[in-house]
Design an enzyme around this catalytic site. Structure first.
Site, PDB file in Angstrom:
ATOM      1  N   PHE A 158       0.919  -1.362  -0.117  1.00 17.31           N
ATOM      2  CA  PHE A 158      -0.040   0.043  -0.054  1.00 17.31           C
ATOM      3  C   PHE A 158       0.819   1.289   0.002  1.00 17.31           C
ATOM      4  O   PHE A 158       1.773   1.464   0.925  1.00 17.31           O
ATOM      5  CB  PHE A 158      -0.976   0.038   1.423  1.00 17.31           C
ATOM      6  N   ASP A 243       9.364   2.603   1.491  1.00 16.46           N
ATOM      7  CA  ASP A 243       8.063   3.442   2.067  1.00 16.46           C
ATOM      8  C   ASP A 243       7.989   3.106   3.595  1.00 16.46           C
ATOM      9  O   ASP A 243       7.513   1.893   4.087  1.00 16.46           O
ATOM     10  CB  ASP A 243       7.053   2.746   1.405  1.00 16.46           C
ATOM     11  N   LYS A 272       2.976   9.863   8.189  1.00 14.90           N
ATOM     12  CA  LYS A 272       2.407   9.368   9.430  1.00 14.90           C
ATOM     13  C   LYS A 272       2.785  10.129  10.678  1.00 14.90           C
ATOM     14  O   LYS A 272       2.384  10.986  11.107  1.00 14.90           O
ATOM     15  CB  LYS A 272       2.078   8.087   9.350  1.00 14.90           C
TER      16      LYS A 272
END
Ligand code: PLP
Length: 422
Positions: A158, A243, A272
């Site tokens: 993702f 990532d 995040k």
């Protein structure tokens, strides 16, 4: 809001009912005007402190989601509130037409002791991935030729919802309905080096991997797989992008997740947990790769503004301290041990995995009812796919909070799962 309260007091005399109607009314109002993209839990949050949040009815929850690994210092950390408030009163935004000091300080702090030399700030994870893809293609075209444009990503990955990030995402459920996607993006099998056997590396610009897949179900990459990918990328002059939007910034007990692996990518994407709740993303690259970006090649209006960078600097200054990271590691071990113990008592729990304070608990059945029961009992959890529960508490979570969370989960598993082991 006064209207809602007035309506409630007219129809209801009991205060708890009035309060629960208040939340119900907010949910109805939200359903009316917000796009139908989220199956939100039926609570409306109003405030938070430390590892706890409170809904508009005043019910408290132990927050083991932390805004999906975002509130790294917990809610309303005193130092964070002070630093951001002071910057808010000083300078919020000035664009990248001018430099600002929190931006430079944050970039220095991020590259210090890392494998990277330069930073680009943006506003979200997806943007960090977009920038990483653009930089990789620019580098590869110059270093290897115009046809070298392919981006390889992993099954079950993702990377975000914008077109480039979505196209690199290895799960069709996120892509269906949105084709055509960005061309020259291919998926290979996660943790299976052999699936690269038929690839023409001359056309590959970059390989993108999450060291621990988050949304895909908390699946760590195999170290041997990553080592072979690292070697391949070095030999073939392919840009290796990690990532670390979910697993980075201290979550695993190291500042970068790849510090657990003894190898480093050429680009790392962060977001995040970086801003502790304030939206900020970044990608960091080695000088060799970063030098492909020339004046005007990439940009953002909001990215790297003084307010966002102050929020992130407050987090990074704290998280980068070895004592802080050591505590995250220890709390992660405690959580892991307690969950492994829980697994030995409940056959419904198939696996407990992850690193540090990023943990996945795989059940033999859909997790929805367990997460719902935890919510009722004052614990916030989130799924990662159909059968995995994720725990992503604030990095500042205490031992007692970890024990409470595991106790609530234990009762929920006992109550919601089909088969119980004695
Ligand atoms: C959340 C996430 C993204 C996307 O970040 P946004 O800020 O939602 O755009 C990308 N990659 C990973 C691994 C993520 O967990």
């Amino acid at each position: 809001m006064t209207e809602v309260l007035a309506n409630n007091s007219a129809t209801d005399t009991k205060p708890e009912n009035a309060a629960s109607d208040l939340q119900t009314a907010w949910i109805a109002r939200g359903k009316n005007v917000l796009m139908n993209t989220y199956a939100s839990f039926p609570i409306v949050l109003a405030n938070g402190k430390g590892s706890y949040v409170e809904d508009v009815n005043g019910k408290k929850y132990l927050d083991f989601v932390a805004g999906i690994a975002v509130n790294s210092l917990g809610h309303c950390n005193d130092e964070y509130v002070k630093a951001v408030s002071e910057q808010l009163a000083k300078l919020v935004h000035c664009s990248n037409l001018y430099l600002n000091t929190p931006n430079i300080e944050l970039a220095e702090k991020l590259v210090e002791g890392s494998a990277f030399d330069r930073v680009f700030f943006c506003n979200s994870g997806a943007e960090a991935i977009e920038g990483s893809i653009k930089l990789s293609r620019k580098y590869a075209k110059e270093a290897k030729g115009e046809n070298c444009t392919k981006i390889l990503s992993m099954t079950n990955s993702f990377h975000g919802r914008t077109y480039g990030a979505l196209s690199a995402t290895g799960q069709t459920k996120y892509q269906n309905g949105f084709q055509p996607l960005v061309p020259e993006m291919e998926t290979v099998h996660f943790n299976d080096f052999e699936s690269l056997a038929t690839v023409d590396f001359d056309t590959v610009a970059a390989i993108i991997i999450e060291p621990i897949q988050g949304e895909g179900g908390v699946h760590p990459a195999d170290l041997t797989f990553l080592k072979r990918i690292r070697e391949l990328c070095t030999e073939e002059n392919i840009v290796l992008i990690f990532d670390e939007i979910q697993c980075g910034v201290g979550r695993t007990g190291k500042f970068f997740a790849h510090e657990n692996l003894g190898l480093a990518p050429d680009i790392v994407a962060l977001a995040k947990g970086l801003g502790g709740g304030f939206p900020i993303g970044a990608f960091l690259a080695t000088e060799k790769i970063a030098s492909a970006f020339k004046n005007g090649d990439h940009g953002t209006t909001f990215g790297g503004n003084p307010l966002a960078c102050t929020a992130a600097l407050t987090c990074v200054n704290k998280i980068k301290q070895s004592s802080f990271l050591e505590t995250v590691h220890k709390r992660g071990q405690l959580l892991h041990t307690l969950l492994k113990d829980l697994q030995s008592k409940h056959v419904a729990i198939k696996d407990v995995r992850g690193a540090g304070l990023m943990v996945g608990i795989e059940l033999d059945q859909p997790v929805k009812s367990v997460i719902g029961a935890c919510l009722d009992n004052g614990l916030l959890l989130v799924g990662a796919g159909e059968k995995v529960i994720r725990m992503l508490p604030p990095l500042t979570v205490s031992d007692d909070e970890i024990k409470s969370a595991v106790n609530i989960l234990s009762s929920a598993v006992a109550a919601s799962c089909r088969i119980e082991q004695v």
